[in-house]
Design a protein around this motif. Structure first.
Motif, short mmCIF file in Angstrom:
data_model
loop_
_atom_site.label_atom_id
_atom_site.label_comp_id
_atom_site.label_asym_id
_atom_site.label_seq_id
_atom_site.Cartn_x
_atom_site.Cartn_y
_atom_site.Cartn_z
N MET A 168 -136.56 -77.05 7.13
CA MET A 168 -137.28 -77.68 5.23
C MET A 168 -137.97 -78.22 5.19
SD MET A 168 -136.59 -75.07 3.69
CE MET A 168 -136.56 -75.10 2.14
N LYS A 169 -137.94 -79.55 5.65
CA LYS A 169 -138.36 -81.68 5.05
C LYS A 169 -140.05 -80.36 5.75
CE LYS A 169 -138.67 -86.08 6.62
NZ LYS A 169 -137.87 -86.54 7.76
N TYR A 170 -140.44 -80.17 6.94
CA TYR A 170 -141.85 -79.81 6.90
C TYR A 170 -141.89 -78.83 6.14
CZ TYR A 170 -141.33 -83.33 10.75
OH TYR A 170 -140.37 -84.35 11.42
N LEU A 171 -141.53 -78.60 5.87
CA LEU A 171 -142.23 -77.22 5.03
C LEU A 171 -142.38 -76.95 3.47
CD1 LEU A 171 -143.42 -73.96 4.85
CD2 LEU A 171 -140.70 -73.75 4.36
N MET A 172 -141.23 -78.48 3.00
CA MET A 172 -141.66 -79.63 1.17
C MET A 172 -142.37 -79.97 1.87
SD MET A 172 -139.91 -77.92 -0.39
CE MET A 172 -140.30 -78.73 -1.25
N TRP A 173 -143.37 -80.65 2.71
CA TRP A 173 -144.46 -81.30 2.82
C TRP A 173 -145.60 -81.06 2.74
CZ3 TRP A 173 -145.20 -86.89 1.97
CH2 TRP A 173 -144.48 -87.74 1.71
N LEU A 174 -145.89 -79.41 3.82
CA LEU A 174 -146.80 -78.27 2.92
C LEU A 174 -146.91 -78.02 2.23
CD1 LEU A 174 -148.95 -77.31 5.02
CD2 LEU A 174 -147.27 -75.60 5.34
N LEU A 175 -145.81 -77.56 1.10
CA LEU A 175 -146.03 -77.20 0.14
C LEU A 175 -146.14 -78.77 -0.96
CD1 LEU A 175 -145.33 -74.73 -2.30
CD2 LEU A 175 -143.48 -75.92 -2.35
N LYS A 176 -146.03 -79.59 -0.94
CA LYS A 176 -146.82 -80.41 -1.45
C LYS A 176 -148.00 -80.97 -1.85
CE LYS A 176 -142.05 -83.27 -2.20
NZ LYS A 176 -141.23 -84.17 -1.59
N ALA A 177 -148.30 -80.93 0.22
CA ALA A 177 -149.60 -81.33 0.23
C ALA A 177 -150.32 -79.99 -0.05
CB ALA A 177 -150.10 -81.11 1.80
#
Length: 91
Positions: free
Chosen positions: A1-10
């Motif tokens: 989930m943490k990586y998905l949030m970073w991907l969304l922010k990027a």
């Protein structure tokens, strides 16, 4: 989930960055009495967003203060002044 949030922010960052790069044309904003401001379109959009955000916050402040006054405040440790025997002492 943490990586998905970073991907969304990027993705949001790169979308906004591409928007800024594609809207660098100088535009004129005409105010009253012949006053004019010239700036890149992306700055005009950003300034408009910031002014709208500030106006919305200022309009909501009285309601927030009124609601805050009606909510009773409790200390995180409980109200120790009412019953001093409820205080726990230990080593």
């Amino acid at each position: 989930m943490k990586y998905l949030m970073w991907l969304l922010k990027a993705a949001i960052f790169f979308t906004l960055f591409a928007f800024a790069l594609n809207n660098q044309q100088v535009v004129s904003v005409n105010f009253f009495f012949g006053t004019q401001w010239q700036a890149p379109l992306v700055l005009v959009v950003l300034a408009t967003f910031a002014v709208g955000l500030a106006a919305g916050i200022l309009m909501m402040m009285p309601r927030w203060w009124k609601k805050r006054k009606t909510i009773p405040h409790h200390s995180p440790a409980g109200n120790l002044n009412e019953n001093p025997s409820s205080m726990h002492h230990g080593i």
